[in-house]
Design a protein around this motif. Structure first.
Motif, PDB file in Angstrom:
ATOM      1  N   MET A 104       0.840  -1.199   0.000  1.00 10.52           N
ATOM      2  CA  MET A 104       0.000   0.000   0.000  1.00 10.52           C
ATOM      3  C   MET A 104       0.874   1.248   0.000  1.00 10.52           C
ATOM      4  N   HIS A 105       0.662   2.096  -1.003  1.00 10.70           N
ATOM      5  CA  HIS A 105       1.299   3.407  -1.085  1.00 10.70           C
ATOM      6  C   HIS A 105       0.174   4.431  -1.021  1.00 10.70           C
ATOM      7  N   SER A 106       0.015   5.067   0.124  1.00 15.85           N
ATOM      8  CA  SER A 106      -1.147   5.941   0.318  1.00 15.85           C
ATOM      9  C   SER A 106      -1.129   7.139  -0.619  1.00 15.85           C
ATOM     10  N   GLU A 107       0.076   7.682  -0.909  1.00 12.08           N
ATOM     11  CA  GLU A 107       0.113   8.848  -1.796  1.00 12.08           C
ATOM     12  C   GLU A 107      -0.254   8.480  -3.227  1.00 12.08           C
ATOM     13  N   SER A 108       0.169   7.312  -3.701  1.00 14.38           N
ATOM     14  CA  SER A 108      -0.209   6.920  -5.055  1.00 14.38           C
ATOM     15  C   SER A 108      -1.674   6.481  -5.107  1.00 14.38           C
ATOM     16  N   LEU A 109      -2.203   5.946  -4.005  1.00 12.54           N
ATOM     17  CA  LEU A 109      -3.616   5.599  -3.951  1.00 12.54           C
ATOM     18  C   LEU A 109      -4.467   6.861  -4.035  1.00 12.54           C
ATOM     19  N   LEU A 110      -4.112   7.887  -3.287  1.00 14.21           N
ATOM     20  CA  LEU A 110      -4.868   9.140  -3.323  1.00 14.21           C
ATOM     21  C   LEU A 110      -4.779   9.792  -4.695  1.00 14.21           C
ATOM     22  N   LEU A 111      -3.613   9.752  -5.299  1.00 16.52           N
ATOM     23  CA  LEU A 111      -3.438  10.320  -6.639  1.00 16.52           C
ATOM     24  C   LEU A 111      -4.272   9.556  -7.669  1.00 16.52           C
ATOM     25  N   ALA A 112      -4.282   8.238  -7.574  1.00 20.05           N
ATOM     26  CA  ALA A 112      -5.066   7.425  -8.504  1.00 20.05           C
ATOM     27  C   ALA A 112      -6.567   7.654  -8.297  1.00 20.05           C
ATOM     28  N   LEU A 113      -7.001   7.764  -7.044  1.00 17.65           N
ATOM     29  CA  LEU A 113      -8.414   8.017  -6.781  1.00 17.65           C
ATOM     30  C   LEU A 113      -8.845   9.393  -7.267  1.00 17.65           C
TER      31      LEU A 113
END
Length: 140
Positions: A104-113
């Motif tokens: 889990m990479h929270s910054e890339s998850l937020l960017l993708a969302l």
């Protein structure tokens, strides 16, 4: 077809310059991401490694970068925006899912969302009044 025409009419009457700037920024972001993936192929391979055991890893590498490059340019200019976004949706949904399947990479998850949400908005909104689609429709 009538739904698309109705959406275009609504979007052209409710167009704002800031929404066009957001569309252009989205297109530039996707283009830059495509350039980044082309220059850092090992990073892209590492990103898709959680779903590589399903198969089609080489296909994904050859689909993601051109879709981001060409789709980013098309979205930035407002040319066939909905079609370009439809090509981006599987990539963005996969970008969200990869975060749950692997590390889990929270910054890339937020960017993708955030990118997925903006793409879904422009899928319904269209390219707007300040776009190549509108220009070709009005001046042809």
């Amino acid at each position: 077809m009538n739904n698309v025409k109705e959406l275009n009419k609504w979007a052209n009457t409710h167009t704002y310059f800031t929404l066009d700037l957001v569309r252009i920024a989205l297109g530039v972001f996707l283009f830059v991401k495509g350039v980044y993936f082309i220059t850092n192929i090992p990073y892209l391979v590492d990103l898709i490694s959680p779903i590589d055991n399903i198969g089609g890893g080489m296909f994904l590498i050859h689909y993601i970068t051109p879709a981001h490059l060409i789709g980013g340019i098309m979205i930035a200019f407002g040319l066939l925006t909905r079609w370009a976004i439809i090509a981006q949706l599987p990539i963005l949904i996969g970008a969200v899912l990869v975060n749950f399947m692997g590390e889990m990479h929270s910054e890339s998850l937020l960017l993708a969302l955030a990118t997925l949400a903006i793409c879904l908005f422009f899928l319904f909104y269209g390219s707007g009044k300040h776009s190549a689609d509108y220009y070709f429709k009005m001046y042809q």
